[in-house]
Design a protein around this motif. Structure first.
Motif, PDB file in Angstrom:
ATOM      1  N   LEU A 178      18.201  85.090  38.259  1.00 51.70           N
ATOM      2  CA  LEU A 178      18.108  83.731  37.743  1.00 51.70           C
ATOM      3  C   LEU A 178      19.244  83.453  36.767  1.00 51.70           C
ATOM      4  N   ALA A 179      19.567  82.185  36.626  1.00 53.52           N
ATOM      5  CA  ALA A 179      20.671  81.778  35.749  1.00 53.52           C
ATOM      6  C   ALA A 179      20.222  81.791  34.292  1.00 53.52           C
ATOM      7  N   GLU A 180      19.862  82.980  33.839  1.00 51.17           N
ATOM      8  CA  GLU A 180      19.438  83.181  32.453  1.00 51.17           C
ATOM      9  C   GLU A 180      20.262  84.326  31.875  1.00 51.17           C
ATOM     10  N   PRO A 181      21.149  84.053  30.935  1.00 54.87           N
ATOM     11  CA  PRO A 181      22.038  85.111  30.421  1.00 54.87           C
ATOM     12  C   PRO A 181      21.256  86.302  29.858  1.00 54.87           C
ATOM     13  N   TRP A 182      21.838  87.462  30.060  1.00 53.20           N
ATOM     14  CA  TRP A 182      21.253  88.700  29.522  1.00 53.20           C
ATOM     15  C   TRP A 182      22.412  89.599  29.115  1.00 53.20           C
ATOM     16  N   ASN A 183      22.443  89.946  27.838  1.00 57.62           N
ATOM     17  CA  ASN A 183      23.598  90.675  27.285  1.00 57.62           C
ATOM     18  C   ASN A 183      24.884  89.927  27.629  1.00 57.62           C
ATOM     19  N   ASP A 184      25.811  90.565  28.286  1.00 57.51           N
ATOM     20  CA  ASP A 184      27.084  89.899  28.585  1.00 57.51           C
ATOM     21  C   ASP A 184      27.122  89.329  29.989  1.00 57.51           C
ATOM     22  N   PHE A 185      25.965  89.265  30.651  1.00 57.45           N
ATOM     23  CA  PHE A 185      25.920  88.784  32.030  1.00 57.45           C
ATOM     24  C   PHE A 185      25.325  87.380  32.098  1.00 57.45           C
ATOM     25  N   PRO A 186      25.755  86.562  33.051  1.00 53.97           N
ATOM     26  CA  PRO A 186      25.260  85.182  33.147  1.00 53.97           C
ATOM     27  C   PRO A 186      23.904  85.061  33.812  1.00 53.97           C
ATOM     28  N   ALA A 187      23.414  86.157  34.417  1.00 52.92           N
ATOM     29  CA  ALA A 187      22.141  86.094  35.137  1.00 52.92           C
ATOM     30  C   ALA A 187      21.302  87.310  34.796  1.00 52.92           C
ATOM     31  N   ARG A 188      19.991  87.186  35.120  1.00 49.90           N
ATOM     32  CA  ARG A 188      19.096  88.321  34.898  1.00 49.90           C
ATOM     33  C   ARG A 188      18.113  88.402  36.056  1.00 49.90           C
TER      34      ARG A 188
END
Length: 648
Positions: A610-620
């Motif tokens: 999903l398009a929910e940032p996690w750490n340095d990533f744009p998706a989780r």
């Protein structure tokens, strides 16, 4: 002795060999010396016409006399003549053909007679017999397609998974030809790209595994003649499998009929034991500063690559060559001219052999077993390096094996053993080795390194191999480790193949098969091995959970996420960061039932990022990770996890 004015007489005396043929040998520039020294079938002009026979030629500059004796002269000996200005003794014996047995008798300056095998013999008796055999190959190769493809390949960007084996115990008692089809079939089924053979140069002592060589140019005769080995290599090539052979230029044994003190003097080795002997191993060290020794060794390497079509040489014990004080106490070694511990002559030799071979033979690999942090092992020679293609990553091997040997409850305190290898992963071009050295001498087999019951042992080993195959670098695994053989490696007996049908063992074997298949079909796992941009941590810091996760990227934009759990607790809703949204396919799950896992902890084939940032990533994404298991996810359009399709 001098050359005569009669060319016919000289042809019969020297078998067509002249002093100028050996100039390159004495300067170190002749890298095909096997074509001049040793035994060769020749035809020379005699007073009454052509005469066929065998020319014998051996380097023994300090000898008072040399004779060749064999089954063609009732072992009574025929005197050889010193070719003027060369230190090489030559004898032409009419009527002697292929298959003849022979040895040299060498008289030292002190009058002692030494019985010696031919250093350049291309065939030898089955040990413990030690006579040399006249041999000329008539083998016709059928691997041209393989050689052409090899010449165009970029090894650093190609998949490379290596199956290391000791030929004498892979299928005990079988010859080169008898083992050929079984080995080709098995390695093809397992999906390895290469086999690596422990040294197959002639060696008399089986427990040395081939690392104490007495016949550098002779294929080990225990398994057949040289053309039988050519047949094995040819068939592997036809099946698309590369062949690497271990090469031992670091030392040689002291057998009385071998290279040591060949003409009564330290000819191939240093005279000073502080430079010329490995006390730990009971062997001599080559004198790399002597031109003739360099010619001998570089020629030997080229011989295996050209005459046997070997695709690469794994150079044994490089650290012992690089350092003058290797395994020595203070006062037991001689510093170099600058007072340092580096063996400058050995360093020059390694640079010479690597640069020369890679210019002469396209697409070959030179691999260093180098256990220290010597800089630039795989850096090109022109940039100041040693010029190897790859280096074994001994640090990674030691750290990660130490980690899985710990009980899971203690692994959290040694999490760095899993992650530290990524600090230096691109300092060299690495191969990750789980070799024969790790499963002998009380170290325990791979399956027995792991604590716990059998379920824990097999599950942990499956997870470890998945970690290894997804880690930057190429992979090497020793025979038997792919199905979890319990006893340590023992060259005297065959692998315990029967256990590969049992629970746990068979599942592990199937996992290795699928690791190789998925690895080869996903460029994210190999095309950017040499580029830090091909790797990114998802989470390197979950020490208490015994998990790590990371992303691999290929040069064409391919992406694969690996999540490994070394704890006995399943992660049923673990959040990981991903570089893009959408469906990520589960392409490997080490807990699949087909691998003798539980089959309970999977992701139904895919997860949604999903398009929910996690750490340095744009998706989780939320993923399920099995206990002591690993899962891989890819966003490429690939088939379902092959573990669901494999058959027993």
């Amino acid at each position: 002795m001098t050359m005569s004015d009669d060319p016919t007489t000289d042809a019969l005396r020297y078998g067509g060999l002249a002093g100028w043929d050996l100039e390159g040998f004495h300067t170190g520039a002749d890298t095909e010396i096997w074509k001049r020294l040793g035994s060769h079938l020749v035809t020379v002009d005699g007073p009454e016409g052509p005469v066929s026979g065998t020319r014998f030629a051996v380097w023994a500059p300090q000898a008072k006399a040399v004779s060749v004796h064999g089954d063609f002269n009732d072992w009574s000996g025929q005197p050889m003549e010193l070719l003027p200005g060369t230190g090489v003794w030559v004898g032409f014996v009419p009527g002697v053909g292929a298959g003849a047995l022979y040895k040299y008798s060498v008289q030292t300056q002190w009058g002692e007679w030494l019985e010696k095998a031919d250093p350049m013999a291309r065939y030898a008796e089955i040990p413990p017999a030690s006579a040399s055999i006249v041999w000329e190959s008539d083998y016709t190769w059928s691997d041209q397609e393989w050689l052409e493809r090899r010449a165009e390949a970029d090894l650093h960007a190609e998949p490379m998974s290596i199956y290391e084996l000791h030929l004498g115990s892979w299928r005990k008692g079988k010859s080169y030809r008898e083992v050929t089809e079984e080995l080709v079939e098995y390695v093809t089924w397992q999906g390895y790209t290469h086999v690596e053979l422990l040294p197959l140069s002639q060696h008399p002592y089986e427990p040395s595994w081939g690392y104490q060589v007495t016949g550098y140019f002779a294929a080990q005769s225990t398994f057949g003649n040289p053309d039988d080995l050519r047949h094995l290599i040819d068939r592997l090539h036809q099946a698309g499998i590369g062949v690497i052979m271990d090469w031992v230029p670091g030392h040689f044994p002291k057998d009385s009929w071998g290279l040591g003190r060949f003409d009564g003097s330290a000819l191939y080795e240093h005279a000073d034991p502080r430079q010329g002997e490995h006390r730990d191993w009971g062997t001599y060290i080559f004198n790399y500063g002597r031109n003739e020794v360099k010619s001998f060794l570089v020629s030997n390497a080229l011989y295996w690559l050209t005459e046997f079509h070997v695709d690469g040489l794994r150079v044994d014990a490089v650290a012992s060559m690089l350092y003058l004080d290797y395994s020595r106490e203070e006062g037991q070694w001689v510093p170099n001219i600058y007072g340092g511990r580096e063996n400058l002559e050995a360093i020059d030799f390694l640079r010479y052999v690597n640069s020369h071979l890679q210019k002469r033979v396209a697409g070959i690999a030179m691999i260093a077993e180098e256990s220290t942090s010597f800089p630039g092992v795989t850096l090109p020679v022109e940039e100041g390096g040693l010029g190897f293609t790859f280096k074994w990553n001994m640090g990674w091997m030691n750290d990660t094996l130490s980690y899985i040997e710990d009980d899971p409850i203690y692994r959290q305190y040694h999490h760095n053993n899993l992650t530290f290898g990524l600090v230096y992963a691109w300092s060299e071009h690495f191969i990750l080795p789980i070799s024969h050295d790790e499963v002998v001498h009380g170290k325990g087999s791979m399956i027995n390194k792991v604590p716990g019951d059998d379920w824990q042992k097999f599950a942990t080993l499956r997870a470890y191999y998945a970690f290894m195959w997804s880690h930057p670098g190429k992979q090497l695994l020793f025979m038997g480790s792919e199905f979890g053989q319990r006893p340590e490696f023992n060259e005297a007996v065959s692998l315990e193949w029967w256990v590969s049908d049992l629970w746990g063992h068979h599942g592990l074997q199937l996992l290795l098969r699928d690791l190789n298949r998925v690895y080869r079909s996903h460029p994210a796992l190999y095309t950017a091995d040499s580029d830090p941009a091909g790797f990114a941590w998802i989470d390197a810091g979950d020490a208490s959970g015994n998990t790590i996760s990371f992303l691999r990227r290929g040069t064409g934009g391919e992406q694969l996420a690996a999540v490994i759990n070394f704890s006995p607790v399943p992660r049923e809703a673990m959040t990981i960061g991903l570089p893009s949204t959408g469906s990520w396919h589960e392409v490997l799950n080490t807990d699949s039932e087909i691998y003798d896992g539980t089959g309970k902890y999977g992701n139904l084939g895919q997860v949604e990022a999903l398009a929910e940032p996690w750490n340095d990533f744009p998706a989780r994404a939320s993923v399920v990770v099995p206990p002591m298991g690993a899962v891989w996810f890819s966003q490429d359009p690939v088939e379902q996890n092959p573990g669901h399709e494999s058959d027993r």
